[in-house]
Scaffold this motif. Structure first.
Motif, short mmCIF file in Angstrom:
data_model
loop_
_atom_site.label_atom_id
_atom_site.label_comp_id
_atom_site.label_asym_id
_atom_site.label_seq_id
_atom_site.Cartn_x
_atom_site.Cartn_y
_atom_site.Cartn_z
N PHE A 13 5.11 -3.04 8.20
CA PHE A 13 5.12 -3.01 6.74
C PHE A 13 5.19 -4.44 6.18
CE2 PHE A 13 6.35 1.51 7.01
CZ PHE A 13 5.59 2.02 5.98
N LEU A 14 6.02 -5.27 6.80
CA LEU A 14 6.08 -6.67 6.37
C LEU A 14 4.71 -7.33 6.50
CD1 LEU A 14 9.39 -8.07 7.93
CD2 LEU A 14 8.83 -7.93 5.51
N ASP A 15 4.06 -7.11 7.64
CA ASP A 15 2.75 -7.73 7.88
C ASP A 15 1.70 -7.20 6.91
OD1 ASP A 15 3.96 -9.07 9.97
OD2 ASP A 15 3.20 -7.71 11.52
N ALA A 16 1.80 -5.90 6.55
CA ALA A 16 0.82 -5.31 5.65
C ALA A 16 0.90 -5.95 4.26
CB ALA A 16 1.03 -3.81 5.54
N ARG A 17 2.08 -6.38 3.87
CA ARG A 17 2.22 -7.02 2.56
C ARG A 17 1.82 -8.49 2.60
NH1 ARG A 17 6.42 -9.35 -0.94
NH2 ARG A 17 5.92 -8.76 -3.10
N SER A 18 2.13 -9.16 3.70
CA SER A 18 1.82 -10.59 3.77
C SER A 18 0.38 -10.84 4.20
CB SER A 18 2.77 -11.28 4.76
OG SER A 18 2.62 -10.75 6.07
N ARG A 19 -0.19 -9.90 4.95
CA ARG A 19 -1.57 -10.08 5.42
C ARG A 19 -2.33 -8.77 5.22
NH1 ARG A 19 1.34 -12.31 9.75
NH2 ARG A 19 0.82 -10.54 11.10
N PRO A 20 -2.61 -8.40 3.97
CA PRO A 20 -3.31 -7.13 3.71
C PRO A 20 -4.73 -7.16 4.27
CG PRO A 20 -3.18 -8.44 1.71
CD PRO A 20 -2.33 -9.14 2.73
N GLY A 21 -5.17 -6.00 4.69
CA GLY A 21 -6.53 -5.92 5.23
C GLY A 21 -6.83 -4.51 5.70
N ARG A 22 -8.04 -4.32 6.18
CA ARG A 22 -8.50 -2.99 6.56
C ARG A 22 -7.68 -2.42 7.70
NH1 ARG A 22 -12.20 -0.93 10.12
NH2 ARG A 22 -12.71 -3.02 10.89
N ARG A 23 -7.19 -3.26 8.59
CA ARG A 23 -6.45 -2.79 9.76
C ARG A 23 -4.94 -2.71 9.52
NH1 ARG A 23 -9.53 -2.44 14.24
NH2 ARG A 23 -11.58 -3.44 14.22
N ALA A 24 -4.51 -2.97 8.30
CA ALA A 24 -3.08 -2.94 8.02
C ALA A 24 -2.55 -1.51 8.11
CB ALA A 24 -2.81 -3.51 6.63
N LEU A 25 -1.25 -1.40 8.31
CA LEU A 25 -0.60 -0.11 8.41
C LEU A 25 -0.82 0.74 7.17
CD1 LEU A 25 1.50 1.80 9.86
CD2 LEU A 25 3.26 0.55 8.59
N ALA A 26 -0.82 0.11 6.00
CA ALA A 26 -0.96 0.82 4.73
C ALA A 26 -1.70 -0.05 3.75
CB ALA A 26 0.42 1.17 4.18
N PRO A 27 -2.36 0.56 2.74
CA PRO A 27 -3.06 -0.24 1.73
C PRO A 27 -2.08 -1.08 0.92
CG PRO A 27 -3.02 2.09 1.13
CD PRO A 27 -2.51 2.00 2.53
N SER A 28 -2.56 -2.17 0.40
CA SER A 28 -1.69 -3.12 -0.30
C SER A 28 -1.02 -2.50 -1.52
CB SER A 28 -2.48 -4.38 -0.70
OG SER A 28 -3.61 -4.03 -1.49
N TRP A 29 -1.73 -1.63 -2.26
CA TRP A 29 -1.13 -1.01 -3.45
C TRP A 29 0.07 -0.16 -3.06
CZ3 TRP A 29 -0.56 4.20 -3.61
CH2 TRP A 29 -1.42 5.00 -2.83
N PHE A 30 -0.02 0.50 -1.90
CA PHE A 30 1.06 1.37 -1.48
C PHE A 30 2.28 0.56 -1.05
CE2 PHE A 30 3.34 3.77 1.79
CZ PHE A 30 3.60 4.96 1.12
#
Length: 353
Positions: free
Chosen positions: A239-256
Motif C-alpha cells: 500500500f505504501l508503494d502504491a501511493r509513492s509509486r503509482p502504476g499499472r502494476r500497483a496493488l491498488a489504483p492511486s485514487w483508491f
C-alpha cells in the motif's frame, strides 16, 4: 498456495525498537509501561512485525510463534477484497455503479439486491439487516460451526428476502454480507479465490505459503484468506508503494489508496469495533482512519489482529493476536496507542530513533 518466487529476506534497520525499553501509554490507567507489557497483557500479541521504509525495526514473537505460517485473517480479509474490486473497476472489468445482481447473476431473483450498487457494497453501507438467526445460519453454512446443509452461496441464493434498514444501523465488521464481496471479486476478475490469492502473492512479492479456506462444498469464504505475519506486513508495504509509486502494476489504483489514506468523516456511522478506536476515527471502503489528520489507514481484524500503515512516516505495523474478546474497548485503545506512539518521532523511548 506457495509463491512462485522467493524474494530475499527484508533488511534490518540500523535503529531498532526495543520492546522492553520502548515506553507506551497504557490506556487502562494512563501509566507509561513497556511495549512488551502492552503486547503481552493488553493485546495478547502472538507476533508483531514493524517496518520503517521497508526495513524491519521490530520482530516480536511469542514463544512458539512462527511468522512464516499462514493464519486466517477473518474479517481483515474484507478490505483486501475491496482493494481487489477497486483495481478491477479501475481496469474496466466491473462498474461500481452496477447493481449487485448485475455483477452476480445467480442472485438476480433477489429484487431487493437489484436496488443496491456495487459501490454501496464496497463502502460497507448497504443497509442490509441480518438477524441473529441469519448470522447463526450463515456460520453453519460457511462451516464455522456444525449443522450446515446447503453451502454458503446456495444459502444466499435461496433467501426469499433481503431486508434493509433506512440507516446504517446494520454496520458490522463481520457477517454474511462479506460473502457478496468475495463473490463479486471472483465475478469481476473471472477468477476463483485461489487464483486471486496467487495474483495477490505475486503482486506483493509474498515470501510464504498462504491459503483460502472454503465451506464443506469447496466454496471459498469471505473471511477465509490466510497469510503469514511476514506477508501481512508486506501487504502494508505494498500500500505504501502504491501511493509513492503509482502504476499499472500497483496493488491498488492511486485514487483508491488516496481515499483510504486521507481522513474521512469521523461523524458518520461505523462498526462498533472501529468506533472503539476513538470518536475521531473514520471508516471508508472498510478501512479505518484513526484521527482526523495525516495519511494513515488501518485494517481492523478480530482478536487484535490488525494492519496499520502510516504513509507520512513510511511505517507498517502488522499484528497477529489472540485476545480473548473479538474487539474490546481496551484492546482497541491499546492498539491505537501502539500505532501512534511507535510511529511519531520523539514520542517514545528505548531506541526508537
Amino acid at each position: 498456495m506457495t509463491p512462485a518466487a522467493s524474494p530475499p529476506a527484508r533488511a534490518t534497520a540500523a535503529q531498532r525498537i526495543d520492546a522492553d525499553r520502548q515506553m507506551v501509554t497504557d490506556p487502562a490507567d494512563g501509566m507509561r509501561r513497556s511495549l512488551r507489557f502492552l503486547l503481552d497483557s493488553r493485546i495478547d500479541a502472538d507476533g508483531v512485525l514493524i517496518l520503517r521504509r521497508g526495513r524491519v525495526v521490530l520482530d516480536y514473537r511469542r514463544t512458539g510463534f512462527d511468522p512464516s505460517q499462514p493464519r486466517l485473517l477473518l474479517e481483515a480479509t474484507r478490505p483486501i477484497l475491496v482493494t481487489q474490486l477497486a483495481k478491477a473497476a479501475a481496469e474496466g472489468r466491473v462498474a461500481r455503479e452496477k447493481a449487485i445482481t448485475r455483477v452476480i447473476p445467480e442472485l438476480s431473483d433477489a429484487r431487493d439486491l437489484g436496488k443496491l450498487s456495487l459501490q454501496r457494497l464496497l463502502d460497507g453501507r448497504t443497509g442490509l439487516q441480518w438477524s441473529e438467526a441469519d448470522v447463526a445460519q450463515w456460520r453453519q453454512e460457511a462451516g464455522w460451526g456444525p449443522g450446515g446443509k446447503l453451502g454458503v452461496r446456495a444459502w444466499l441464493g435461496s433467501r426469499s428476502s433481503w431486508p434493509r434498514g433506512s440507516d446504517d444501523s446494520g454496520l458490522d465488521l463481520a457477517g454474511p454480507e462479506g460473502e457478496l464481496l468475495l463473490w463479486s471479486a471472483e465475478k469481476a476478475w473471472k477468477k476463483s479465490a485461489p487464483e486471486l490469492l496467487c495474483d495477490l502473492q505475486a503482486g506483493i512479492r509474498a515470501r510464504n505459503p498462504a491459503f483460502w479456506a472454503t465451506d464443506r462444498g469447496g466454496t471459498p469464504l469471505a473471511d477465509g484468506l490466510a497469510l503469514s505475519l511476514g506477508d501481512f506486513a508486506t501487504l502494508g508495504q505494498a500500500f505504501l508503494d502504491a501511493r509513492s509509486r503509482p502504476g499499472r502494476r500497483a496493488l491498488a489504483p492511486s485514487w483508491f489508496v488516496e481515499s483510504v489514506a486521507t481522513p474521512s468523516a469521523a461523524s458518520e456511522a461505523k462498526p462498533a469495533g472501529v468506533s472503539a478506536l476513538g470518536a475521531d476515527t473514520g471508516w471508508q471502503y472498510r478501512f479505518a482512519h484513526p484521527g482526523n489528520r495525516g495519511h494513515r489507514m488501518a485494517i481492523v481484524g478480530a482478536y487484535g489482529t490488525s494492519l496499520y500503515v502510516d504513509f507520512d512516516y513510511g511505517m507498517v505495523i502488522a499484528v497477529f493476536a489472540s485476545h480473548a474478546e473479538r474487539q474490546s474497548p481496551l484492546l482497541m485503545a491499546s492498539l491505537r496507542n501502539v500505532w501512534e506512539e511507535l510511529v511519531r518521532p520523539g514520542r517514545g523511548d528505548g531506541g526508537q530513533r
